[in-house]
Design an enzyme around this catalytic site. Sequence first.
Site, PDB file in Angstrom:
ATOM      1  N   GLU A   1     -37.270  23.563   7.576  1.00 50.53           N
ATOM      2  CA  GLU A   1     -36.934  23.455   8.996  1.00 50.53           C
ATOM      3  C   GLU A   1     -37.535  24.578   9.861  1.00 50.53           C
ATOM      4  O   GLU A   1     -36.829  25.415  10.426  1.00 50.53           O
ATOM      5  CB  GLU A   1     -35.414  23.390   9.163  1.00 50.53           C
ATOM      6  CG  GLU A   1     -34.822  22.190   8.435  1.00 50.53           C
ATOM      7  CD  GLU A   1     -33.331  21.999   8.658  1.00 50.53           C
ATOM      8  OE1 GLU A   1     -32.665  22.906   9.191  1.00 50.53           O
ATOM      9  OE2 GLU A   1     -32.824  20.921   8.291  1.00 50.53           O
TER      10      GLU A   1
ATOM     11  N   GLU B   1     -34.856  16.072   2.639  1.00 46.86           N
ATOM     12  CA  GLU B   1     -33.446  16.466   2.764  1.00 46.86           C
ATOM     13  C   GLU B   1     -32.698  15.597   3.750  1.00 46.86           C
ATOM     14  O   GLU B   1     -33.207  15.262   4.824  1.00 46.86           O
ATOM     15  CB  GLU B   1     -33.313  17.924   3.225  1.00 46.86           C
ATOM     16  CG  GLU B   1     -31.872  18.404   3.297  1.00 46.86           C
ATOM     17  CD  GLU B   1     -31.741  19.789   3.917  1.00 46.86           C
ATOM     18  OE1 GLU B   1     -32.558  20.656   3.568  1.00 46.86           O
ATOM     19  OE2 GLU B   1     -30.832  19.990   4.733  1.00 46.86           O
TER      20      GLU B   1
END
Length: 480
Positions: free
Chosen positions: A228, A331
């Site tokens: 991220e 994810e």
Amino acid sequence: MKIQKITPIFLLLIFNHSIAQNFWKNKVKKSAEVVMTDSKTNDKLTNKGEVNFIDFPQPSETDICVFVDPNFKYQKLIGIGGAITDASAETFAKLPKAQQKEFLEAYFGKDGLGYSLVRTNMNSCDFSTDSYTYVKENDKALNSFDISHDRKYKIPLIKLAQEYIGKDFKLYFSPWSPPAWMKTNNDMLHGGALKKEYYQSWANYYVKFIKAYQKEGLDIWGLTIQNEPMAKQIWESCIYTADQERDFLTNNLGPTLWENGLKDKKVIIWDHNRDLIYQRATTTLNTKEALKYASGIGFHWYETWTKSQPMFNNVAETHKAFPDKFLLFTEGCKELFDYSKIYDVSLGELYGKNMINDFNNGSSGFTDWNILLDQTGGPNHVGNFCFAPIIADTNTGKLHYTYEYYYIGQFSKYIKSGAQRVGNTSNRDFIQSTSFLNTNGQLVTVLMNESDNETPVNLWINGKAAKVVAPAHSIQTVIL
């Protein structure tokens, strides 16, 4: 009239297509096995017997159908699996031996979900009980590099998974943050960026990690550059723009991996949400060097402001732009843990909808987040508690199997690594479906009914169809 010369290779293509069509015309005369998860009847990966195919040359617009054509082939499946984090491994260690064995069999055993992909964290993440790195303060040369922290919980569980999975085992890792002293904010948490003077040290860090795990008997299949990279979180996080990620890859990480005999490792860019995936891919991969070093593009599903309309089209557009780079879902989980909701079917439907649509838009694999969490949705050192497919009550030792587990299983038990996605469409928006052709010739179709009404569905293949019943809020796998 000029007669065109037909080349042998062209004749071979025609011949092979004809064989494929005839094979499937013969194949669909047979019956198919149906496995179902149905929240109303409490069926969970239950074998519902067989359905038979009959002649059905032209469906009408009133017929509810899923159309499958095995002659149109698309991306191959890398695998389906989940993440072994510190939280998962520490929760596993607290279980009685019998429940540990039950857990391993449930995911990796011959009658389990058939997981083959495992993701883990390099340095700590939110699902760790503390923040940690593998080096001492200001050790730019990384002479103090030591993975002793991982040997207590994570590595033993990853090794057990490897033993169960066998030859199809694929392990990859993601960093959430470099050590604090390498960053502009001098903090592993709260974003910050990697200081340019530490780009090479951080690239060397990946090599150290890979080789340390190799010494433990764990070969690394791949890695993402940064988890991220656009999220400033209260937990471990580090910000890269697309240009910064490209520069780190092409000037430091890529060459360093190759120079150290690690050219075969799959480097995955982005590893964040679908919202920016196209912009990141087209910017990070806009040079020959970046294209040389990157193997794939990873993504998550947390674009929460569009939760009712996930951005699956962005996945499709990215796949079209980079057909030679695999797309991998790295994810996803249901956030905001609530123990009272662990048996809610909506948990499973979240997974079913995302898996079907991501596969249909070009994704080559699926990696769930934590494979195991405790009764609090943790442990988590910043209070970011979430759901997992299996929740363990560490006070009693009981394992709770959520609908996430069963919905993932409708894919992972039957669609194997190396399977190739084939043509599949539905003529109703409430029936979602995807199909894969396994390497052994088995055709697997998953279809999900999100609606409140039971409905018949015709599974149509090459002029024949089998009528299956799709109960409200159910998912089923048809194996031909």
